[in-house]
Enzyme design. Structure first.
Site, mmCIF file in Angstrom:
data_model
loop_
_atom_site.group_PDB
_atom_site.id
_atom_site.type_symbol
_atom_site.label_atom_id
_atom_site.label_comp_id
_atom_site.label_asym_id
_atom_site.label_seq_id
_atom_site.Cartn_x
_atom_site.Cartn_y
_atom_site.Cartn_z
ATOM 1 N N PRO A 101 5.503 -9.762 37.423
ATOM 2 C CA PRO A 101 5.255 -8.866 36.307
ATOM 3 C C PRO A 101 5.747 -9.451 34.982
ATOM 4 O O PRO A 101 6.750 -10.163 34.954
ATOM 5 C CB PRO A 101 6.059 -7.608 36.644
ATOM 6 C CG PRO A 101 6.445 -7.723 38.060
ATOM 7 C CD PRO A 101 6.355 -9.157 38.448
ATOM 8 N N HIS A 149 41.296 -12.543 36.146
ATOM 9 C CA HIS A 149 40.115 -12.763 36.981
ATOM 10 C C HIS A 149 39.042 -13.538 36.189
ATOM 11 O O HIS A 149 38.541 -14.565 36.651
ATOM 12 C CB HIS A 149 39.581 -11.395 37.448
ATOM 13 C CG HIS A 149 38.357 -11.454 38.303
ATOM 14 N ND1 HIS A 149 38.381 -11.180 39.649
ATOM 15 C CD2 HIS A 149 37.071 -11.760 38.005
ATOM 16 C CE1 HIS A 149 37.151 -11.302 40.136
ATOM 17 N NE2 HIS A 149 36.338 -11.658 39.157
ATOM 18 N N GLU A 150 38.746 -13.072 34.989
ATOM 19 C CA GLU A 150 37.685 -13.732 34.207
ATOM 20 C C GLU A 150 38.102 -15.130 33.767
ATOM 21 O O GLU A 150 37.303 -16.068 33.843
ATOM 22 C CB GLU A 150 37.307 -12.884 32.986
ATOM 23 C CG GLU A 150 36.702 -11.517 33.325
ATOM 24 C CD GLU A 150 35.525 -11.586 34.286
ATOM 25 O OE1 GLU A 150 34.788 -12.587 34.263
ATOM 26 O OE2 GLU A 150 35.344 -10.631 35.065
ATOM 27 N N ASP A 178 31.284 -11.206 43.461
ATOM 28 C CA ASP A 178 31.442 -12.661 43.522
ATOM 29 C C ASP A 178 31.339 -13.140 44.967
ATOM 30 O O ASP A 178 30.673 -14.124 45.266
ATOM 31 C CB ASP A 178 32.825 -13.084 42.994
ATOM 32 C CG ASP A 178 33.048 -12.678 41.543
ATOM 33 O OD1 ASP A 178 32.055 -12.550 40.817
ATOM 34 O OD2 ASP A 178 34.222 -12.491 41.156
HETATM 35 P P1 ADP Z 1 1.646 -8.870 33.072
HETATM 36 O O1 ADP Z 1 0.271 -8.326 32.939
HETATM 37 O O2 ADP Z 1 1.697 -10.241 33.677
HETATM 38 O O3 ADP Z 1 2.601 -7.953 33.740
HETATM 39 P P2 ADP Z 1 1.558 -8.623 30.244
HETATM 40 O O4 ADP Z 1 0.410 -9.480 29.924
HETATM 41 O O5 ADP Z 1 1.298 -7.171 30.292
HETATM 42 O O6 ADP Z 1 2.219 -9.079 31.599
HETATM 43 O O7 ADP Z 1 2.733 -8.953 29.233
HETATM 44 C C1 ADP Z 1 3.412 -7.961 28.532
HETATM 45 C C2 ADP Z 1 3.768 -8.445 27.142
HETATM 46 O O8 ADP Z 1 4.715 -9.492 27.216
HETATM 47 C C3 ADP Z 1 2.601 -9.006 26.391
HETATM 48 O O9 ADP Z 1 1.913 -8.011 25.707
HETATM 49 C C4 ADP Z 1 3.250 -10.001 25.452
HETATM 50 O O10 ADP Z 1 3.760 -9.348 24.315
HETATM 51 C C5 ADP Z 1 4.425 -10.484 26.258
HETATM 52 N N1 ADP Z 1 4.091 -11.728 26.968
HETATM 53 C C6 ADP Z 1 4.075 -11.893 28.304
HETATM 54 N N2 ADP Z 1 3.742 -13.152 28.628
HETATM 55 C C7 ADP Z 1 3.519 -13.804 27.476
HETATM 56 C C8 ADP Z 1 3.134 -15.138 27.156
HETATM 57 N N3 ADP Z 1 2.911 -16.061 28.109
HETATM 58 N N4 ADP Z 1 3.002 -15.475 25.848
HETATM 59 C C9 ADP Z 1 3.225 -14.559 24.885
HETATM 60 N N5 ADP Z 1 3.591 -13.281 25.124
HETATM 61 C C10 ADP Z 1 3.746 -12.894 26.398
HETATM 62 ZN ZN ZN Z 2 34.305 -12.079 39.146
#
Ligand code: ADP
Ligand code: ZN
Ligand code: MG
Length: 622
Positions: free
Chosen positions: A215, A434-435, A512
């Site tokens: 996605p 820790h950090e 971790d």
């Molecule tokens: P998908 O359909 O793969 O889930 P989208 O095409 O809907 O992703 O991408 C969502 C938004 O993220 C686009 O409208 C654009 O603004 C940005 N984006 C994603 N990939 C790119 C890319 N390769 N180049 C430029 N903008 C991108």
């Molecule tokens: Zn830690």
């Protein structure tokens, strides 16, 4: 022609009205028809028949071609008062009229007054209208980010609820970091623009292109860019929209979609989330989904039906190609497959530049630094990042976006909302140790990523955080690098133990330790990096039925399983001993760093290294 979105909304009002009704599946009586006749309660058709048998029904008013009825009923169950109740009638029930007549029910039918109905219904429609209006607005907003001109967006007047854009306004220049996919698509654009060139030599133009990728990687954007570059209309619908429809509607939508597309050829038909309809047939848990299968079958029929050279190119997108029905992937359907991946460093840089075009970014901001800090970010994440930074800048009433806003936005996207720091207390001290433990181990190991900053400001679940900057995209990782990461991750717990003693160690290290165990396990079972030898004992397998990973499938005997566990323990133990040693040997500088951290709450990587360098030489990375 450029239309404002308001005009478009008005123009498409009748279409929206109609599609809304179809969505609902019935036409409700108009306000006029119901006035003075307002039926608040409803009952099922079955119950209505029961009442009819009991002779409790006195009067039936039918509306909208007999789909809806307002009945007057009286009976002991209804408190012996006459009540008006609304019933949805099945589409095909001719015998009902006969029964009503037999029972001597007062029957009346009201024809639908369509012209006035639409306006009377405006009130009912306020909600969907607002919703659609909101969507249209968002839609425009998201597109203006890519610099496209205003585009026509309308809903089809037929019952299909797909979208049609005359011009997407997106061009290849708006898509960055996915060069291979773009190359593949330049050819598709030529198909659309100059089909003769291909048909002349007898080439069959591909009907379908399947975009596969996680996605937010720009699949939708790419599909729009093809339409934009070729200057053809863009029809789009999402697979999940097919499926959530009533029975039979999914298939008819596909028919409609293709009918409209052929009328508008050359054009692009874009089917998003095709896995929602195109999942392997008969593979669902708890029986197949007939509706989905019908829709899929219709889709296949349509794709087979049109000749290769009609000028309609179907582009589908999915992030799960592995669960698609094989019939979809057969030649003559989606015979081209284009993989879109999460961008690498260069890709991220290019995408950042695209999205920086319409933003006021300070000239001091170095895009490569941002790209380096954002491994694993998709295009959508990067677009979102710059937008968040812009919002933050506006909130601070500054004129240009500076690195500090971008940095804050990255932190927020990666680790969640910032919380309020602890007040000085014993646990704040423990978290600081820790950090700093993570930080110093990471700094002193040559093969560990460099510390970007150490902070006690909580974010999301974490109460303190140590950030590292990966040097570059690492597709090949050496054994030494994995060991360094394991040791870095153990640094927090090791510091707790060395400084506070083994009775005082906390649950703070649980995350971790999870990472440590997982890295060690993969070394043994997948990368052949243990004494067991170069064997692949586990694979990441996914379950096609659940559509997600169910862990690993093991292919070894119990005997091997014991050996694996022993090796994992051995790796982690050795790493832990070495980590504890680093902490013990650097106790003085650790104490100093902790005091500074408690005072300042954040130490950046450079200062952190400088202070350590006063005590021990810090190795060059890489
Ligand atoms: P998908 O359909 O793969 O889930 P989208 O095409 O809907 O992703 O991408 C969502 C938004 O993220 C686009 O409208 C654009 O603004 C940005 N984006 C994603 N990939 C790119 C890319 N390769 N180049 C430029 N903008 C991108
Ligand atoms: Zn830690
Ligand atoms: Mg998409």
């Amino acid at each position: 022609m450029k239309l404002s979105w308001k005009t478009l909304l008005l123009l498409s009002l009748p279409a929206i009205v109609i599609s809304f009704f179809l969505w609902q599946g019935f036409l409700v009586p108009t306000n006029e028809q119901l006035s003075g006749n307002l039926a608040r309660s409803r009952m099922t058709y079955g119950r209505f028949l029961e009442y009819l048998d009991m002779n409790w029904i006195k009067k039936v008013d039918m509306y909208d071609n007999g789909h809806t009825a307002i009945v007057e009923a009286v009976g002991p169950e209804l408190g012996n008062r006459v009540q008006k109740i609304r019933v949805e009638l099945p589409a095909n029930a001719p015998e009902l009229i006969t029964r009503l007549k037999k029972a001597h029910v007062d029957l009346d039918a009201h024809p639908a007054k369509n012209t006035s109905a639409i306006w009377n219904l405006a009130g009912n429609l306020l909600f969907p209208l607002l919703l659609v209006g909101g969507l249209a607005f968002l839609f425009r907003k998201s597109n203006s980010a890519t610099g496209g001109p205003g585009q026509a967006m309308s809903f089809s007047k037929s019952k299909a609820l797909f979208q049609m854009e005359a011009k997407t306004g997106v061009v290849f220049n708006d898509v960055a970091g996915v060069d291979e996919a773009k190359e593949e698509f330049e050819e598709v654009v030529t198909f659309l623009k100059k089909p003769e060139r291909f048909t002349a030599v007898g080439a069959r133009i591909p009907k379908g292109v399947l975009l596969i990728g996680p996605p937010g990687t720009g699949k939708t954007l790419l599909a729009k860019a093809i339409a934009g570059e070729a200057n053809v209309p863009f029809f789009s619908i999402s697979g999940s929209e097919f499926v959530e429809m009533f029975v039979g509607v999914g298939a008819s939508r596909v028919r409609d979609l293709f009918k409209k597309a052929k009328e508008n050829a050359p054009c692009i038909v874009f089917i998003d989330e095709i896995d929602a309809v195109g999942r392997q047939r008969g593979a669902g848990i708890g029986g197949g989904n007939d509706e989905r299968e019908q829709t899929l079958n219709q889709l296949l029929t349509e794709m087979d039906g049109f000749e290769g050279n009609t000028g309609v190119i179907v582009i589908a997108a999915t992030n799960r190609a592995d669960i698609l029905d094989l019939a979809l992937l057969r030649p003559g359907r989606f015979d081209r497959q284009v993989i879109v991946e999460v961008p690498d460093f260069k890709g991220r840089l290019a995408i950042l530049r695209v999205h920086a075009r319409n933003k006021k970014i300070d000239t001091n901001v170095s895009m490569p630094i941002i790209a380096r800090r954002t491994p694993g970010f998709s295009g959508a994440d990067l677009a979102n990042l710059l937008n968040e930074a812009a919002i933050l800048t506006a909130r601070k009433r500054k004129n240009t976006i500076e690195l500090s806003e971008i940095d804050a936005s990255i932190d927020r996207i990666v680790a969640g909302m910032e919380g309020t720091p602890l007040t000085d207390s014993k646990s704040k001290r423990l978290i600081a140790y820790h950090e700093v433990g993570h930080g110093i181990v990471g700094t002193l190991l040559k093969d560990h990523d460099a510390v970007q900053k150490v902070t006690l400001i909580p974010r999301g679940q974490a109460r303190g955080l140590t950030w590292f900057t990966p040097e570059e995209d690492q597709s090949l990782i050496s054994r030494s690098q994995i060991i360094s990461r394991i040791m870095g991750a153990l640094g927090g717990r090791a510091a707790e133990e060395v400084i506070f003693g083994d009775t005082e160690v906390t649950t703070g290290a649980s995350n971790d330790l999870q990472q440590v165990t997982s890295m060690a396990r993969q070394m043994v079972t997948r990368f052949g990096m243990s004494k067991i030898g170069p064997l692949s004992l586990e694979n990441e397998e996914t379950n096609p039925f659940l559509g997600r990973s169910i862990g690993s499938l093991s292919e070894y005997s119990d005997e091997i399983a014991i050996k694996i566990d022993k090796q994992i323990q051995l790796i982690v133990k050795e790493c832990y001993v070495k980590t504890v040693k680093i902490i013990q040997e650097n106790r003085v500088v650790i104490d100093r760093l902790v005091d500074l951290l408690i005072e300042k709450e954040t130490i950046d990587g450079q200062e952190f290294r400088q202070i350590i360098n006063e005590y021990t030489p810090v190795p060059e990375k890489g």
